[in-house]
Design an enzyme around this catalytic site. Structure first.
Site, PDB file in Angstrom:
ATOM      1  CE1 TYR A  26      -3.695   2.224  -0.241  1.00 54.09           C
ATOM      2  CE2 TYR A  26      -3.308   2.831   2.049  1.00 54.09           C
ATOM      3  CZ  TYR A  26      -3.981   3.024   0.850  1.00 54.09           C
ATOM      4  OH  TYR A  26      -4.912   4.006   0.749  1.00 54.09           O
ATOM      5  CE  LYS A  81     -20.835 -16.839 -18.851  1.00 53.26           C
ATOM      6  NZ  LYS A  81     -21.392 -15.792 -19.714  1.00 53.26           N
ATOM      7  CD  GLU A 123     -24.338 -14.463 -20.085  1.00 51.20           C
ATOM      8  OE1 GLU A 123     -24.995 -15.515 -20.007  1.00 51.20           O
ATOM      9  OE2 GLU A 123     -23.233 -14.393 -20.636  1.00 51.20           O
ATOM     10  CG  ASP A 124     -28.681 -13.412 -19.759  1.00 53.09           C
ATOM     11  OD1 ASP A 124     -28.479 -14.129 -20.748  1.00 53.09           O
ATOM     12  OD2 ASP A 124     -28.754 -13.865 -18.603  1.00 53.09           O
ATOM     13  CG  ASP A 149     -26.784 -14.215 -24.352  1.00 46.09           C
ATOM     14  OD1 ASP A 149     -26.841 -15.220 -23.624  1.00 46.09           O
ATOM     15  OD2 ASP A 149     -26.905 -13.062 -23.905  1.00 46.09           O
ATOM     16  N   GLY A 183     -32.803 -14.408 -32.914  1.00 52.16           N
ATOM     17  CA  GLY A 183     -32.203 -13.437 -32.017  1.00 52.16           C
ATOM     18  C   GLY A 183     -30.696 -13.574 -31.989  1.00 52.16           C
ATOM     19  CB  ALA A 184     -28.222 -12.752 -29.357  1.00 57.25           C
ATOM     20  CB  ALA A 185     -28.692 -17.939 -29.580  1.00 57.70           C
ATOM     21  CG  ASN A 304     -23.587 -20.414 -23.959  1.00 62.72           C
ATOM     22  OD1 ASN A 304     -23.933 -21.265 -24.772  1.00 62.72           O
ATOM     23  ND2 ASN A 304     -23.979 -19.161 -24.051  1.00 62.72           N
TER      24      ASN A 304
END
Length: 373
Positions: A26, A81, A123-124, A149, A183-185, A304
């Site tokens: 420190y 995650k 994510e999501d 995703d 969608g995304a996937a 995933n």
């Protein structure tokens, strides 16, 4: 969970037991470290946690199978995650759940925080906003931006499909694929299949209204999919007749088992919606040669978690500045190869607990990063 206070924590990597320890790590010792980083920004990765840190960013707008539940509800999911990244790849990850959903705000939040992280995991986040955010961050940051995703799902699907084709005597260029979900996937899977040698006219992508094709008034990502795949007017069930492969990344209960019977001989079914697959897996198995789901209580779980720990390990260790399609293809083949001699209709992907998985994925990413440099 209230008493346990979550799934992750900070742990020190240096001793802080004496005044001398404090003086070194420190003040005043840390001032010398700060000077070195100020003089040479590349020292940041060597001297701080940045080189092993990932920000997991979600606005909670497309949360698992729950839909739009907001950033507070996203926090325990992103914590999970982070725990998986630590457990399987020894990566330090932290959930970041912004309140604003404006793409400009999300991009600004991530870019403002990027100094502290070696990679970003989106994510999501609901489509089409997720595409805008991912592509802008990809262009603006000098660290990898991985949208699980999209990228994670596509890698695991391609790896599993590689092994499924091997078992059924097929090759990418002669295989017809129907994808439920735009969608995304679904978009990322389509793009990676095209890069892997699947023919555009052999792929049909469907949304709630049926097959995407050029006669529909579509824009954005759906417009691109319609222009670059071979779909013709009709419903999902129409497209499925005579197809070799079904990949579902949409919603449960879309198909009856008898719909699988209309597919080509020895069909392959990936019904990945959670918690309810697009078609009942056991019933589909009466007609399909290979069935995979996203669930852990059936064989061939396509999840995933098979991809992102090893991929982030490779991205961080290689110092790659971005995620490339070359990396995704390499990772998919590495995942498929881990199965090895155990390949069977009920084992087309490895277990997440297979100790060979993360090193194989990390090595594939690092090798692709070196080739991309």
């Amino acid at each position: 969970m209230t008493r346990s206070r979550g799934k992750v924590e900070v742990a020190t990597r240096v001793a802080l037991d004496t005044p001398e320890d404090l003086a070194e790590h420190y003040t005043p010792g840390v001032a010398e470290q700060a000077k070195r980083v100020a003089d040479d920004p590349s020292a940041l990765g060597r001297e701080t946690v940045k080189a092993n840190s990932v920000a997991i960013v979600s606005d909670g707008s497309a949360l698992l199978g729950l839909g739009d539940r907001g950033p507070a509800a996203a926090l325990p999911v992103m914590e999970g995650k982070a725990a998986l990244l630590k457990r399987f790849a020894d990566v330090d990850a932290w959930p970041i759940c912004p309140v604003s959903r404006e793409p400009d705000d999300l991009v600004r939040t991530v870019t403002d925080l990027a100094t502290s992280f070696g990679a970003i995991n989106l994510e999501d986040i609901a489509a089409p906003r997720c595409f805008t955010v991912e592509r802008r961050l990809h262009d603006e940051l000098d660290i990898p931006v991985f949208h699980d995703d999209q990228h994670g799902t596509a890698v695991v699907v391609l790896g599993a499909l590689h092994n499924a084709l091997k078992l059924t005597g097929r090759h990418p260029e002669g295989t017809s694929v129907v994808i439920a979900g735009a969608g995304a996937a679904g978009s990322a899977i389509t793009r990676l299949l095209l890069r892997a040698g699947y023919r555009p006219d052999g792929i049909a992508v469907c949304d709630r209204e049926g097959v995407l094709h050029e006669d529909r008034d579509l824009v954005g990502e759906k417009g691109w999919l319609a222009e670059n795949t071979g779909g013709s007017p009709g419903s999902l069930k129409d497209a499925l007749r005579g197809a070799d492969v079904f990949i579902g990344v949409s919603a449960g209960g879309l198909l009856a088992p008898e719909d699988v019977e209309t597919m080509a001989a020895r069909p392959i079914v990936f019904a990945l919606a959670n918690p309810e697959p697009e078609v009942d897996p056991e019933a589909a198995g009466r007609y399909a040669e290979i069935v995979a789901t996203g669930r852990s209580d059936f064989p061939n779980q396509i999840n995933n978690v098979l991809a992102f720990p090893g991929m982030f390990r490779g991205l961080l260790d290689s110092g790659a500045p971005r995620v490339t399609e070359h990396m995704l293809l390499a990772a998919a083949h590495a995942l498929a190869d881990v199965v090895g001699d155990d390949l069977a209709p009920e084992r087309i992907v490895p277990s997440v607990f297979d100790e060979a998985l993360v090193p194989a994925m990390a090595e594939a990413i690092a090798g692709a990063a070196k080739a991309d440099a």
